[in-house]
Design a protein around this motif. Sequence first.
Motif, PDB file in Angstrom:
ATOM      1  N   ARG A 192      -2.253 -13.788   4.266  1.00 35.49           N
ATOM      2  CA  ARG A 192      -2.656 -13.073   5.474  1.00 35.49           C
ATOM      3  C   ARG A 192      -2.461 -11.574   5.273  1.00 35.49           C
ATOM      4  NH1 ARG A 192      -0.182 -14.213  11.531  1.00 35.49           N
ATOM      5  NH2 ARG A 192      -1.605 -12.860  12.675  1.00 35.49           N
ATOM      6  N   GLY A 193      -3.543 -10.820   5.427  1.00 35.15           N
ATOM      7  CA  GLY A 193      -3.466  -9.370   5.265  1.00 35.15           C
ATOM      8  C   GLY A 193      -3.615  -8.891   3.839  1.00 35.15           C
ATOM      9  N   LEU A 194      -3.821  -9.789   2.856  1.00 31.93           N
ATOM     10  CA  LEU A 194      -3.965  -9.384   1.463  1.00 31.93           C
ATOM     11  C   LEU A 194      -5.440  -9.291   1.084  1.00 31.93           C
ATOM     12  CD1 LEU A 194      -1.276 -11.502  -0.457  1.00 31.93           C
ATOM     13  CD2 LEU A 194      -1.061  -9.191   0.470  1.00 31.93           C
ATOM     14  N   ASP A 195      -5.801  -8.226   0.368  1.00 30.84           N
ATOM     15  CA  ASP A 195      -7.145  -8.148  -0.170  1.00 30.84           C
ATOM     16  C   ASP A 195      -7.240  -9.022  -1.419  1.00 30.84           C
ATOM     17  OD1 ASP A 195      -6.420  -6.629  -2.579  1.00 30.84           O
ATOM     18  OD2 ASP A 195      -6.108  -4.945  -1.230  1.00 30.84           O
ATOM     19  N   TYR A 196      -8.436  -9.081  -2.014  1.00 23.98           N
ATOM     20  CA  TYR A 196      -8.640  -9.997  -3.141  1.00 23.98           C
ATOM     21  C   TYR A 196      -7.818  -9.605  -4.359  1.00 23.98           C
ATOM     22  CZ  TYR A 196     -12.424 -11.992  -0.413  1.00 23.98           C
ATOM     23  OH  TYR A 196     -13.140 -12.616   0.585  1.00 23.98           O
ATOM     24  N   ALA A 197      -7.662  -8.309  -4.609  1.00 21.96           N
ATOM     25  CA  ALA A 197      -6.872  -7.867  -5.755  1.00 21.96           C
ATOM     26  C   ALA A 197      -5.401  -8.238  -5.572  1.00 21.96           C
ATOM     27  CB  ALA A 197      -7.023  -6.362  -5.960  1.00 21.96           C
TER      28      ALA A 197
ATOM     29  N   PRO B  16     -11.140   3.300  -3.044  1.00 25.88           N
ATOM     30  CA  PRO B  16      -9.884   3.800  -3.630  1.00 25.88           C
ATOM     31  C   PRO B  16      -9.947   5.265  -4.020  1.00 25.88           C
ATOM     32  CG  PRO B  16     -10.532   1.701  -4.626  1.00 25.88           C
ATOM     33  CD  PRO B  16     -11.681   2.159  -3.797  1.00 25.88           C
ATOM     34  N   ASP B  17     -11.157   5.813  -4.238  1.00 27.81           N
ATOM     35  CA  ASP B  17     -11.279   7.223  -4.633  1.00 27.81           C
ATOM     36  C   ASP B  17     -11.164   8.181  -3.450  1.00 27.81           C
ATOM     37  OD1 ASP B  17     -13.655   6.818  -3.318  1.00 27.81           O
ATOM     38  OD2 ASP B  17     -14.961   7.200  -5.038  1.00 27.81           O
ATOM     39  N   GLY B  18     -10.849   7.637  -2.263  1.00 30.81           N
ATOM     40  CA  GLY B  18     -10.655   8.491  -1.096  1.00 30.81           C
ATOM     41  C   GLY B  18     -11.909   8.827  -0.341  1.00 30.81           C
ATOM     42  N   THR B  19     -12.984   8.091  -0.576  1.00 28.02           N
ATOM     43  CA  THR B  19     -14.226   8.326   0.155  1.00 28.02           C
ATOM     44  C   THR B  19     -14.501   7.167   1.100  1.00 28.02           C
ATOM     45  OG1 THR B  19     -15.571   7.260  -1.568  1.00 28.02           O
ATOM     46  CG2 THR B  19     -15.183   9.633  -1.769  1.00 28.02           C
TER      47      THR B  19
ATOM     48  N   GLY C 129     -11.847  -2.620   2.578  1.00 26.74           N
ATOM     49  CA  GLY C 129     -11.087  -1.745   1.689  1.00 26.74           C
ATOM     50  C   GLY C 129      -9.832  -2.455   1.246  1.00 26.74           C
ATOM     51  N   ALA C 130      -9.171  -1.907   0.256  1.00 27.36           N
ATOM     52  CA  ALA C 130      -7.954  -2.522  -0.263  1.00 27.36           C
ATOM     53  C   ALA C 130      -6.827  -2.436   0.754  1.00 27.36           C
ATOM     54  CB  ALA C 130      -7.544  -1.832  -1.567  1.00 27.36           C
TER      55      ALA C 130
ATOM     56  N   GLU D  63       0.070  -5.160   7.266  1.00 24.40           N
ATOM     57  CA  GLU D  63       0.484  -6.567   7.302  1.00 24.40           C
ATOM     58  C   GLU D  63       0.628  -7.117   5.877  1.00 24.40           C
ATOM     59  OE1 GLU D  63       1.434 -10.039   9.652  1.00 24.40           O
ATOM     60  OE2 GLU D  63       1.117  -7.937  10.205  1.00 24.40           O
ATOM     61  N   GLY D  64      -0.322  -6.790   5.004  1.00 27.75           N
ATOM     62  CA  GLY D  64      -0.257  -7.273   3.632  1.00 27.75           C
ATOM     63  C   GLY D  64       0.927  -6.696   2.876  1.00 27.75           C
ATOM     64  N   GLN D  65       1.242  -5.439   3.116  1.00 29.11           N
ATOM     65  CA  GLN D  65       2.383  -4.824   2.441  1.00 29.11           C
ATOM     66  C   GLN D  65       3.698  -5.419   2.923  1.00 29.11           C
ATOM     67  OE1 GLN D  65       1.309  -0.798   3.508  1.00 29.11           O
ATOM     68  NE2 GLN D  65       0.670  -0.322   1.412  1.00 29.11           N
ATOM     69  N   ARG D  66       3.807  -5.701   4.223  1.00 30.24           N
ATOM     70  CA  ARG D  66       5.020  -6.356   4.730  1.00 30.24           C
ATOM     71  C   ARG D  66       5.184  -7.748   4.123  1.00 30.24           C
ATOM     72  NH1 ARG D  66       3.937  -3.738   9.751  1.00 30.24           N
ATOM     73  NH2 ARG D  66       2.711  -5.506  10.487  1.00 30.24           N
ATOM     74  N   LEU D  67       4.062  -8.456   3.982  1.00 28.31           N
ATOM     75  CA  LEU D  67       4.121  -9.774   3.369  1.00 28.31           C
ATOM     76  C   LEU D  67       4.628  -9.681   1.934  1.00 28.31           C
ATOM     77  CD1 LEU D  67       3.433 -12.823   3.263  1.00 28.31           C
ATOM     78  CD2 LEU D  67       1.179 -12.162   2.444  1.00 28.31           C
TER      79      LEU D  67
END
Length: 567
Positions: free
Chosen positions: A479-484, A217-220, A36-37, A453-457
């Motif tokens: 580290r901790g980042l998704d592809y987007a 992302p649609d919450g499912t 997931g993102a 972790e990705g958001q802190r980065l």
Amino acid sequence: MIHFDHVSVVYEDAPQPALPTVDAHLPEGELCLLIGASGSGKSTLLGTVSGLVPHFTGGTLHGRVTVGGRDTRTHKPRELADLVGTVGQDPLAHFVTDTVEDELAYGMESLGLPAATMRRRVEETLDLLGLNDLRDRPIASLSGGQQQRVAIGSVLTPHPEVLVLDEPTSALDPPAAEEVLAVIQRLVHDLGTTVLMAEHRLERVVQYADQVLLLSPDGTARLGDPAAMLAVSPVRPPVTELGDLAGWDPLPLSVRDARRRAHGLRERLATRVPGAGATPVAAPAPPTSADAASPSAPAVPPGPAVRPASAVSPDDSAPPLAETSRLGLVRGRVTALHDVSLRIRAGETVALMGRNGAGKSTLLNTLVGMHRPTSGRVTVEGRVPHRTRPAELLRHAGLVPQEPRDLLYADTVARECRSADADAGADPGTCRALVSRLLPGIPGTAHPRDLSEGQRLALALAIILTARPPLLLLDEPTRGLDYAAKARLVALLRELADQGHALVLATHDVELVAEIAHRVVILAQGETVADGPTHEVITSSPAYAPQVSKILAPQPWLTVAQVREAL
């Protein structure tokens, strides 16, 4: 083995649930990959299995999670310790003892296992994870990747029936990641261990998954076959993106699957070269016998150099913005750097690669004055870093460390951003705009410790970028980042390079290197063993070659974007 029955988690004052409603059953002896993102709730879901959510984190757990028949609402983490082993994103938060061997034994001591059993399992784990040479080392002296392996080893020694792993390979070099994943596979296939793993570097792990649990992302939340889930997932590895581009069905999960189907695609690309768009070019001449015999012959066919999609290439004749000359650094009994000579020019993006503990982070720290060289010299825009006041050096060189929390002190994102604007003398809102560009949706009222972790980065990177230093150093920036999120980071770093900033990235992310680096420097035991153009260095070793290169070899393609442009 693991049942999620209408599970969701809500934190007090949060505008929406931290986790979509999950209904799923994970059978015994399977590896389930959670994708997931960034910020979609993966870490929260993992925490519900170990009991950390809600017993440790707070919040309200709706629904029911049972592991081996135990309800995590009524069993606290210590009552699940014999059943569930957990490794989080931050290995430092996991450690209790000071040395590697003591840490591996600690969990078994807590469970009261016999001394003979503990000794045998410690030795087995040291061998499994390649930690034997580190057994007596203080944990604080290890590199981030080495600490990650110790953290994984410490939860393996009690032989849990369920393993919960949050980004287990994010700080590991490619060979070390393969070793860890091989161990995990052995546990699943031979011992029937159930593994629930969240990992952003899907190119490393998706081919090993029995099932994929997708937080959309649609919450499912959806559980199913890996290929079917990746077909609808917003985050996909390069091998799957390439398969989608080529129209392959089902989508490939591994390089082997893709190579079997790539003959037609290679034929379509045979008369094209990266960077030439859809314009066919003459096929390159075959190498001469002398070229073939030469040990220094390039590992790709002759033709135009593969360059990152930066509008501006560095001027090789320009004076270096930063330079090390015969740099040596001895820390205690360890020679961390030896005879490292490196020139970094404005507009250049340099990737530092190599095994964990090779000296990458040490070199970055030396460039910002955190270490005093034992021998040789270091200069950044004519200044000696360790003799320059930090406030002044920040105007010339900025480091985003491997642990973003080292830069975060305030109690909200908004205050961190205001402080960064003030320290850099930037217009109000500069830092906040950078945060929103890298990872949209981070609320200003959020506490940095509550971010993923990705958001802190992203926040730490924005803080450093606010000062716009000419030399930007990044330690494991994906580290901790998704592809987007990684794509947004790449776009920003390319923009900085085009504006004349010099970028040095210490990373194990070969896909990032293929996307952005002009040049790759490989370190081993503190010494430079390779330094050259990206396409030559990373394709000369299977360990560092990106997925597209492996699939389309011997053609010189590195990224899906290059193939898409050519087609």
